[in-house]
Design an enzyme around this catalytic site. Structure first.
Site, short mmCIF file in Angstrom:
data_model
loop_
_atom_site.label_atom_id
_atom_site.label_comp_id
_atom_site.label_asym_id
_atom_site.label_seq_id
_atom_site.Cartn_x
_atom_site.Cartn_y
_atom_site.Cartn_z
CB ALA A 180 82.27 -1.06 8.23
CD GLU A 215 74.77 -1.38 16.11
OE1 GLU A 215 75.06 -2.44 16.68
OE2 GLU A 215 74.98 -0.27 16.64
#
Ligand SMILES: Cc1cc2nc3c(=O)[nH]c(=O)nc-3n(C[C@H](O)[C@H](O)[C@H](O)COP(=O)(O)OP(=O)(O)OC[C@H]3O[C@@H](n4cnc5c(N)ncnc54)[C@H](O)[C@@H]3O)c2cc1C
Ligand code: SF4
Lengths: 317, 739
Positions: free
Chosen positions: B519, B699
């Site tokens: 991202a 994550e």
């Protein structure tokens, strides 16, 4: 998947006769178990006889006040039937604890009784498995056996029967009605329906070649508290580590069958005499001959504790 | 654009589009079935044949003989490719084991042949007719056995696997020996399978020497490069296309056998070929997260200051494989002058271990954050307070190196407050709700931020629409959306006027998706390209680009304004650039932080564990889109529950394979397992990390969750389980007696 031929049956006896005379023939109902096994070439029928057109899709009262469940009644319909919910709660709950909504919409009463084990080695055709390939050996006994059986097992096979429905039917003393190639019908008590593996784990039931299940009958309703408790690693959509189907009375007596531990729903009527003494003596008697592996020894404790949970729940009602 | 000094104020700061909860722009395509996944590109070729892979039936050994005669004669069969007739193949840079086995077999279910036939059913049937005779060899399948003699891991060679095999600061041994309060425990984590919804699949078509692959892959350029290496053809001759990916979690970072066998099959068949891995091949034929054995020692003062901390981890892999870097976070997370981390790596003949769902930190925190809970109990201290007490604003190994931003304490405080942590009973096994034993647990989330160079091309069309092209992938994460938001913000147009095209090697090389770097890196690449496009627009319109403002389809500067579209009256404008990263990650430690809080209940009879409530508080830079970020984090929390309670590949140590290789045997959470989940993002903008001032967040969401669950279970039962997954059999015998 191997190529196969296919036909739709319209008469029960003809279907049975066809199944008996055609080499490698099998019935197919919902197909939720058989097709998976065919795709993996664990089952390799040469001919499929589709029984969905037979008129075995009703649930009717029997003369003695019990219920006759047609072989093709779907698990969803059976679990939702008002009479089953009211009078045979343990069966309805067992069904709803199994598989998923989508599968239950397809799965039939007969197919559920005949579903095959979920032993992971059975599912991998690279591995030796006496049930899949008689005489090839059993990879599970010294391998990954956490899910597998602790009692009624043999040196050839320690697989369990994975059905939830059958455990409840065993507690209810259901009977399996069949018709054979010659048109003879018979009733097999559920206790005698599944075989223990011995040295032939590939032979799983006492059905003869071509014998077709037409119905399962339930005796008249059994009063008492109906409980089905299924213990598993996740909250839904998993086979039982251990399950208990119970119909218990206020005085502490009752019937109790256990799933997830044996090649068939495990019930010993004599052990039920111990129920008044509590879960411990009952379970000790029920599992007196248990031969667990290191990996599944916990199931012996788990049975006792699950039975205790069920008895506790019954007392609360 | 090189990012080597802290970001100043820039157009992203306006946060008119970026930072808004915009639903996924690719959502309607997916919910209506119009997004074509790898096996569904029905319009790109007319006559595909179907390839089905045969996998090795043994874990280690050789193929003595392959007999193809029956298979080749089976109905519909066009070609069968094995190592014998495939020609010479190379091995991709990112692959540990070769993707077509034979004669040597490196692991179970390694591809040994592909059978190509006219229909999928024919190919499947014929694949079962390939007769392979194996000469089985003794394999190393037992991690505990292999770790007895395993050496330290080698120095790492890939950025995915940062960290030296051993790190020492101060004198751990002495400080630990003298510490008044000590903890010394062993923790284990099992092998795990990514189990993404879509198994690997590829469609290959040759046009002369040129090969196009439609596939499902997180890293277009890695895949393209490795496919070219494997086939021994120039990279320019390979086009790699992956616009939609049905989940990856690390399993699709690399080229796998589906793409190679589709390419080989298509060459042999002389027509396009599709190959999908069947579900039972995913665990053994692709990659998995390796199991670990972790020893943690912590010495502290009586009031909870860490004096010494050691984290030693062992894992296994095929020869030349990488270790699971489970000690990464321990180098950075808590203060303490005396430190030791080490990683041992054993050689195993199990399938290839590799990155999965926050490699390193996820399994590392599974151990470390139980250890911290245990230490808190020994100290008689609240677990939140212990973490706050040992917070550090600098890299504990290099105190001159601060964190770029670190608001872990904010996460802990906010989380404790929102969760009602003060209601937790610190005596374990004390709270009952009917038959349920109820407990609360928490753990810290920590995951390093990684930046990867990332390119993009942006085009201002004569219709006023902005098109972004980059080989970035969207693996279900929301890349399409945040890239569109970035371009819209930069060019001052509505998001509806931005078209994003991803996942094609014809586009500029991006970071790809992985390691939560996608991202931030890919939007920074788009930012860089948009800066160039703004310059071109400004020049055409006669603005001094530095002070022009792009907003609402207008360009404003000085005391004049113009329509953006006027810049393209005489032809479209195209700009391409790439973000590259300077040394800011050397001067500043860049990491992301969070705190997880969990309430769990344990059936007092059966020991079954059910999570009741979950909360995550994250501090991870600017949140580009709170909706997609939240989806990432709740998905990660769900995976954390899987890791805590059920996910385990069962190793058969005699036969050398993962036995439960389908979704009936390898359990992941179902809806009924997942309770109410809450996610809070703390307001942050980290100018040392990127022009977007964002960091990775996905994550982070899984890191620490499993330990928070395990700690909640302990708080419920008083039985400490240090071996994941925490299944009922591990505490059943120690639960209170029942009658
Ligand atoms: C993902 C998954 C999860 C599942 N989870 C559970 C679970 O938790 N608990 C559970 O109990 N079950 C579970 N099941 C199994 C499911 O209940 C069975 O697949 C289903 O009941 C089988 O019924 P069917 O009609 O589809 O049988 P089919 O697949 O059609 O047939 C099964 C067998 O029965 C034979 N047969 C069918 N009808 C007749 C007949 N009238 N006479 C003689 N032989 C016949 C067939 O020849 C075949 O051998 C699960 C299945 C799947 C796929
Ligand atoms: S336990 Fe039975 S089903 Fe499983 S491998 Fe052994 S023989 Fe086959």
């Amino acid at each position: 998947m191997r190529s196969f031929t296919y036909e739709r049956a319209s008469l029960a006896q003809e279907a049975a006769a066809k199944a008996q005379e055609t080499p490698g023939a099998k019935f197919i109902a919902g197909g939720t178990n058989l097709l998976d096994l065919m795709k993996l070439e664990i089952e390799t029928p040469q001919h499929l006889i589709d029984v969905n057109g037979l008129k075995f899709d009703k649930i009717e009262k029997t003369e003695d006040g019990g219920l006759r469940i047609g072989a093709l009644v779907r698990n969803t319909a059976l679990a939702a039937d008002m009479r089953v919910r009211r009078d045979y709660g343990v069966l309805s709950r067992a069904l709803l604890a199994g598989a998923s909504g989508q599968l239950r919409n397809k799965a039939t009463t007969a197919g559920n009784l005949l579903q095959r084990t979920r032993c992971p080695y059975f599912y991998d055709t690279n591995q030796p498995c006496n049930k899949r390939t008689p005489g090839s050996g059993c990879a599970a006994i010294a391998g990954y056996s956490r899910q597998l059986g602790v009692i009624g097992v043999s040196e050839a096979c320690i697989a369990t029967n994975p059905s939830d429905m059958a455990v409840a039917m065993r507690a209810l003393d259901a009977e399996v009605e069949t018709i054979d190639a010659a048109g003879r019908t018979r009733k097999i008590p559920i206790a005698d329906f599944h075989r223990l593996p011995g040295d032939r784990p590939d032979l799983e039931t006492t059905l003869s070649s071509g014998e077709l299940i037409t119905a399962v009958t339930l005796p008249p309703p059994l009063r008492g508290t109906h409980i089905y408790k299924k213990v598993r690693d996740r909250a839904s959509y998993a086979f039982a580590l251990v399950s208990v189907a119970a119909v218990l009375q206020r005085d502490g007596t009752g019937r109790l069958a256990v799933g997830g531990v044996a090649p068939k729903p495990w019930r010993i009527e004599k052990a039920e005499a111990e129920l008044r003494g509590g879960a411990k003596p009952f379970s000790a008697r029920l599992l007196a001959d248990a031969k667990p592996t290191n990996e599944n020894a916990f199931k012996v404790t788990l049975v006792e504790r699950t039975v205790a949970a069920v008895m506790h729940e019954a007392r609360q009602k | 654009m090189k990012f080597d000094t802290a970001a100043e104020a820039n157009p992203i700061d306006r946060m008119r589009v970026v930072g808004r909860a915009h639903p996924r722009i690719d959502g309607p395509l997916k919910t209506t079935g119009r997004a074509a996944y790898a096996y569904e590109h029905h319009d790109v070729v007319t006559n595909p044949a179907y390839g089905v892979i045969v996998g090795s039936a043994i874990g280690k050994g050789r193929i003595a003989r392959i007999d193809l005669t029956v298979a080749e004669r089976a109905p519909g069969v066009i070609a069968v490719v094995t190592a014998e007739n495939a020609g010479k193949l190379g091995k991709g840079k990112h692959n540990t084991a070769k993707l077509l086995g034979g004669p040597d077999i490196d692991h179970y279910h390694q591809a040994v042949a592909v059978v190509v036939a006219t229909t999928f059913e024919q190919a499947t049937a014929a694949a079962a007719l390939v007769r392979v005779e194996y000469a089985q060899a003794e394999g190393r399948f037992d991690l505990d056995e292999a770790l007895k003699t395993a050496p330290l891991a080698k120095d790492p060679n890939s950025p995915e696997k940062q960290g030296p095999p051993e790190s020492r600061t101060g004198d751990f041994e002495q400080a630990f020996a003298q510490a008044p309060v000590k903890l010394d425990e062993l923790y284990t984590t099992p092998d795990q399978s990514h189990s993404m919804m879509e198994p690997h699949a590829s469609l290959a078509a040759w046009n002369g020497e040129e090969l196009t692959i439609w596939t499902s892959n997180q890293m277009i350029d890695w895949g393209r490069t490795d496919l070219a290496i494997t086939l021994g053809i120039p990279k320019e001759n390979v086009r790699f296309v992956s616009p939609y990916v049905g989940g990856g979690f690390g399993c699709k970072l690399f080229l796998r056998s589906d793409a190679v066998m589709a390419a080989l099959g298509a060459k042999a068949a002389g027509r396009p070929v599709k190959v999908a891995l069947p579900r039972p091949f995913v665990p053994n034929s692709t990659t998995h997260r390796p199991a670990t054995r972790q020893r943690i020692r912590i010495g502290a003062t009586a009031d909870g200051n860490i004096l010494a901390i050691a984290h030693e981890s062992g894992s296994g892999n095929l020869p030349d494989g990488q270790p699971e870097t489970a000690t990464n976070q321990t180098r950075l997370l808590y203060a303490g002058a005396n430190r030791l981390t080490s990683m041992r790596l054993a050689v195993l003949d199990l399938p290839e271990g590799n990155a999965m769902r926050a490699p390193g930190e996820a399994p590392g925190l599974m151990a470390l954050e139980i250890a911290m809970d245990e230490l808190a109990e020994k100290l008689g201290m609240d677990p939140v307070e212990l973490r706050v007490r040992n917070d550090t604003q600098v890299d504990p190994e290099k105190p001159e190196r601060p964190f770029s931003e670190r608001n872990l304490v904010g996460c802990l405080r906010e989380g404790a407050e929102r969760f009602g942590w003060q209601r937790r009973n610190s005596s374990p096994g004390a709270v009952r709700d009917g038959n349920w034993l109820v407990g609360m647990g928490m753990a810290v989330a920590f995951r390093n931020n990684m930046n990867i160079p990332s390119g993009a091309r942006v085009r201002l069309g004569q219709d006023g629409r902005v098109t972004v092209e980059t080989d970035m992938t969207d693996i279900g994460t929301g890349s399409y959306t945040i890239i569109a938001q970035t371009a819209a913000e930069m060019m001052g147009v509505d998001i509806e006027n931005v078209l994003v095209r991803l996942g094609d090697s014809a586009f500029p090389i991006s970071s790809g998706s992985g390691g939560q770097f996608g991202a931030n890196s890919s939007t920074s690449g788009v930012y860089a390209a948009c800066v160039k496009l703004r310059e071109a627009v400004a020049q055409r319109l006669g603005f001094n680009s530095a002070d022009a403002t792009f907003t609402h389809g207008q360009v404003l500067g000085g005391n004049r304004s113009a329509k953006l579209i006027d810049a393209v009256r005489d032809g479209e404008l195209v700009a391409e650039d790439k973000i590259e990263w300077g040394g800011l990650d050397k001067s500043y430690q860049q990491s992301t932080f969070g705190a997880h809080f969990v309430e769990a209940a344990v059936d007092g009879f059966t020991g079954e564990i059910r999570v009741r409530r979950m909360l995550a508080v994250c501090a991870a830079g600017r949140i580009l889109n709170p909706l997609t970020a939240r989806s990432q984090v709740i998905g990660a929390m769900t995976m954390g529950v899987g890791a805590a309670l059920m996910e385990e590949l069962a190793v058969d140590k005699r036969r050398g394979f993962f036995v439960n290789h389908d979704l009936a045997g390898y359990e992941v959470p179902v809806h009924a397992d997942i309770p109410h989940q809450e996610v809070i993002f703390l307001d942050e903008a980290d100018d040392k990390v990127s022009p977007m001032k964002a960091k990775g967040v996905a994550e982070l969401g899984i890191c620490g969750v499993a330990a928070a669950v395990a700690n909640a279970v302990y708080n419920a039962t008083g039985v400490r389980v240090r071996d994941y997954p925490v299944t009922l059999d591990k505490h059943l015998n120690s639960l209170p007696a029942v009658s």
